[in-house]
Design an enzyme around this catalytic site. Structure first.
Site, PDB file in Angstrom:
ATOM      1  N   GLU A  64      -0.510  99.419 -34.316  1.00 26.63           N
ATOM      2  CA  GLU A  64       0.134  99.637 -35.605  1.00 26.63           C
ATOM      3  C   GLU A  64       1.582  99.150 -35.586  1.00 26.63           C
ATOM      4  OE1 GLU A  64      -2.383 103.593 -36.964  1.00 26.63           O
ATOM      5  OE2 GLU A  64      -0.272 103.831 -36.429  1.00 26.63           O
ATOM      6  N   GLU A  75     -10.830  95.689 -32.926  1.00 29.23           N
ATOM      7  CA  GLU A  75     -11.840  94.627 -32.841  1.00 29.23           C
ATOM      8  C   GLU A  75     -11.191  93.249 -32.864  1.00 29.23           C
ATOM      9  OE1 GLU A  75     -13.784  97.852 -35.507  1.00 29.23           O
ATOM     10  OE2 GLU A  75     -11.774  97.243 -34.914  1.00 29.23           O
TER      11      GLU A  75
END
Length: 162
Positions: A64, A75
């Site tokens: 983040e 992913e």
């Protein structure tokens, strides 16, 4: 007008116990990837482990940023690592799991649309479906073969590759 129906096939397991040893190991590695998650804003950790045809396992975790759109899902972290470090490898399967201290996750967490689109591109590139395991820690596992089951209308435009 034609009315059409989409059907997907998948396997559901109550726990890791129903999986073969190779899939259990991949789920365990996805769980290990949670440790590298940088998620101070959502406190929602996601980890993935991807098994390649050359035997290597590449792990990724969500990253983040205070400028929210600047982060990246687990992913895509792993997939883009594969694209740059192992460009000719074929992805056999991937396991994805999530964890948070804010609440109990009751069901496997699936990939977002952007991640599914990237997975679809990898399938197109390698001309082989990817097996995906969505693993709920200490719970259910959903096993799916091929991204088209999850994103049946993935964007592909062959003329862009010319």
């Amino acid at each position: 007008m034609n009315k059409l129906n989409l059907t997907i096939n998948y396997e559901s397991y109550k726990s890791l116990a129903g999986l073969n040893d190779e899939d259990k190991a991949l789920c365990s590695q996805a769980e290990q990837a949670l440790k590298t998650s940088y998620s101070p804003y959502s406190n929602f950790k996601v980890g993935t482990a991807i098994r390649l045809n050359n035997g290597k396992v590449v792990m990724g975790s969500n990253q983040e940023n205070v400028a929210y759109p600047s982060g990246l899902c687990a992913e895509r972290v792993a997939l883009f690592t594969i694209g740059s470090a192992f460009p000719d490898a074929v992805i056999e399967s991937m396991a994805i799991t999530a964890q948070t201290d804010n609440f109990k996750i009751m069901n496997p967490v699936t990939s977002c649309g952007a991640c599914l689109q990237v997975m679809a591109e990898f399938e197109l590139k390698q001309k082989k479906e990817i097996e995906v395991l969505f693993y709920c820690l200490n719970g259910e596992v959903i096993k799916i073969k091929g991204i088209k089951s999850l994103l049946p209308f993935a964007f592909f435009e062959g003329r862009l590759a010319v």
